[in-house]
Design a protein around this motif. Structure first.
Motif, PDB file in Angstrom:
ATOM      1  N   SER A  86       0.828  -1.212   0.000  1.00 58.85           N
ATOM      2  CA  SER A  86       0.000   0.000   0.000  1.00 58.85           C
ATOM      3  C   SER A  86       0.857   1.256   0.000  1.00 58.85           C
ATOM      4  O   SER A  86       0.547   2.227  -0.685  1.00 58.85           O
ATOM      5  N   CYS A  87       1.972   1.239   0.724  1.00 57.98           N
ATOM      6  CA  CYS A  87       2.852   2.415   0.748  1.00 57.98           C
ATOM      7  C   CYS A  87       3.546   2.630  -0.589  1.00 57.98           C
ATOM      8  O   CYS A  87       3.603   3.762  -1.088  1.00 57.98           O
ATOM      9  N   ILE A  88       4.077   1.569  -1.168  1.00 54.76           N
ATOM     10  CA  ILE A  88       4.769   1.701  -2.458  1.00 54.76           C
ATOM     11  C   ILE A  88       3.782   2.115  -3.552  1.00 54.76           C
ATOM     12  O   ILE A  88       4.088   2.979  -4.383  1.00 54.76           O
ATOM     13  N   GLY A  89       2.598   1.528  -3.554  1.00 56.97           N
ATOM     14  CA  GLY A  89       1.588   1.901  -4.542  1.00 56.97           C
ATOM     15  C   GLY A  89       1.144   3.348  -4.401  1.00 56.97           C
ATOM     16  O   GLY A  89       1.031   4.075  -5.388  1.00 56.97           O
ATOM     17  N   ALA A  90       0.926   3.795  -3.161  1.00 58.03           N
ATOM     18  CA  ALA A  90       0.507   5.184  -2.939  1.00 58.03           C
ATOM     19  C   ALA A  90       1.625   6.154  -3.313  1.00 58.03           C
ATOM     20  O   ALA A  90       1.376   7.211  -3.919  1.00 58.03           O
ATOM     21  N   LEU A  91       2.855   5.819  -2.969  1.00 56.39           N
ATOM     22  CA  LEU A  91       3.996   6.672  -3.312  1.00 56.39           C
ATOM     23  C   LEU A  91       4.169   6.740  -4.829  1.00 56.39           C
ATOM     24  O   LEU A  91       4.423   7.821  -5.388  1.00 56.39           O
ATOM     25  N   ALA A  92       4.010   5.622  -5.508  1.00 59.62           N
ATOM     26  CA  ALA A  92       4.131   5.611  -6.965  1.00 59.62           C
ATOM     27  C   ALA A  92       3.053   6.468  -7.621  1.00 59.62           C
ATOM     28  O   ALA A  92       3.338   7.225  -8.564  1.00 59.62           O
ATOM     29  N   VAL A  93       1.835   6.397  -7.136  1.00 59.64           N
ATOM     30  CA  VAL A  93       0.757   7.206  -7.714  1.00 59.64           C
ATOM     31  C   VAL A  93       0.986   8.686  -7.454  1.00 59.64           C
ATOM     32  O   VAL A  93       0.761   9.528  -8.321  1.00 59.64           O
ATOM     33  N   TRP A 116      -1.883  10.690   4.874  1.00 57.43           N
ATOM     34  CA  TRP A 116      -1.937   9.242   5.030  1.00 57.43           C
ATOM     35  C   TRP A 116      -0.614   8.618   4.630  1.00 57.43           C
ATOM     36  O   TRP A 116      -0.084   7.746   5.316  1.00 57.43           O
ATOM     37  N   LEU A 117      -0.075   9.080   3.496  1.00 59.21           N
ATOM     38  CA  LEU A 117       1.164   8.503   2.991  1.00 59.21           C
ATOM     39  C   LEU A 117       2.330   8.736   3.942  1.00 59.21           C
ATOM     40  O   LEU A 117       3.096   7.817   4.243  1.00 59.21           O
ATOM     41  N   VAL A 118       2.464   9.945   4.465  1.00 57.88           N
ATOM     42  CA  VAL A 118       3.567  10.256   5.386  1.00 57.88           C
ATOM     43  C   VAL A 118       3.429   9.460   6.676  1.00 57.88           C
ATOM     44  O   VAL A 118       4.421   8.913   7.186  1.00 57.88           O
ATOM     45  N   THR A 119       2.224   9.335   7.211  1.00 55.70           N
ATOM     46  CA  THR A 119       2.062   8.570   8.453  1.00 55.70           C
ATOM     47  C   THR A 119       2.380   7.097   8.236  1.00 55.70           C
ATOM     48  O   THR A 119       2.965   6.453   9.107  1.00 55.70           O
ATOM     49  N   ARG A 120       2.031   6.536   7.088  1.00 57.08           N
ATOM     50  CA  ARG A 120       2.366   5.138   6.804  1.00 57.08           C
ATOM     51  C   ARG A 120       3.871   4.954   6.650  1.00 57.08           C
ATOM     52  O   ARG A 120       4.433   3.984   7.134  1.00 57.08           O
ATOM     53  N   LEU A 121       4.507   5.883   5.957  1.00 58.18           N
ATOM     54  CA  LEU A 121       5.956   5.777   5.784  1.00 58.18           C
ATOM     55  C   LEU A 121       6.685   5.916   7.118  1.00 58.18           C
ATOM     56  O   LEU A 121       7.622   5.174   7.406  1.00 58.18           O
ATOM     57  N   LEU A 122       6.237   6.842   7.961  1.00 52.54           N
ATOM     58  CA  LEU A 122       6.837   6.984   9.289  1.00 52.54           C
ATOM     59  C   LEU A 122       6.584   5.748  10.132  1.00 52.54           C
ATOM     60  O   LEU A 122       7.450   5.316  10.894  1.00 52.54           O
TER      61      LEU A 122
END
Length: 127
Positions: A86-93, A116-122
């Motif tokens: 989910s993180c890689i897919g969201a970052l790619a989009v 959402w993306l930053v909180t998942r990556l952290l």
């Protein structure tokens, strides 16, 4: 004074006037059944307790225990794979900005806001 009448007044003043934007009776009935079906499913899944293996639990607890029993020690890896995907897919989009049509599965799954993306990556970094 004008004879202008908007749609909200039309249905009150003219009983036989049909608004083309309103749902047909068939669509309304289908929506009602869908609402009732998923409401009953949610109540059964989260609220109704019952006895299972000598303990009182809910259906979600039984499903979780069953999944844990099937996967065993691999639960951690499955969850990590889901979070990483989910993180890689969201970052790619977000970074590549592909031309995705509205309502597509990829857009619905991976086009999220930056918070959402930053909180998942952290969360992935500090776990």
């Amino acid at each position: 004074m004008t004879n202008y009448m908007d749609k909200s007044q039309q249905s009150i003043l003219e009983k036989d006037a049909v608004d083309s934007d309103s749902l047909s009776e068939k669509q309304w009935r289908a929506s009602l059944w869908k609402f009732l079906l998923f409401s009953v499913f949610g109540i059964a899944l989260f609220i109704i307790p019952f006895q299972w293996d000598g303990k009182v639990t809910i259906l979600l607890g039984v499903l979780t225990d069953t999944l844990q029993a099937l996967l065993g020690g691999y639960v951690v890896y499955v969850v990590m794979a889901l979070v990483t995907t989910s993180c890689i897919g969201a970052l790619a989009v977000k970074v590549l900005k592909p031309n995705l049509r509205d309502g597509s599965l990829v857009k619905n799954l991976f086009d999220v806001n930056w918070f959402w993306l930053v909180t998942r990556l952290l969360g992935m970094v500090f776990v």
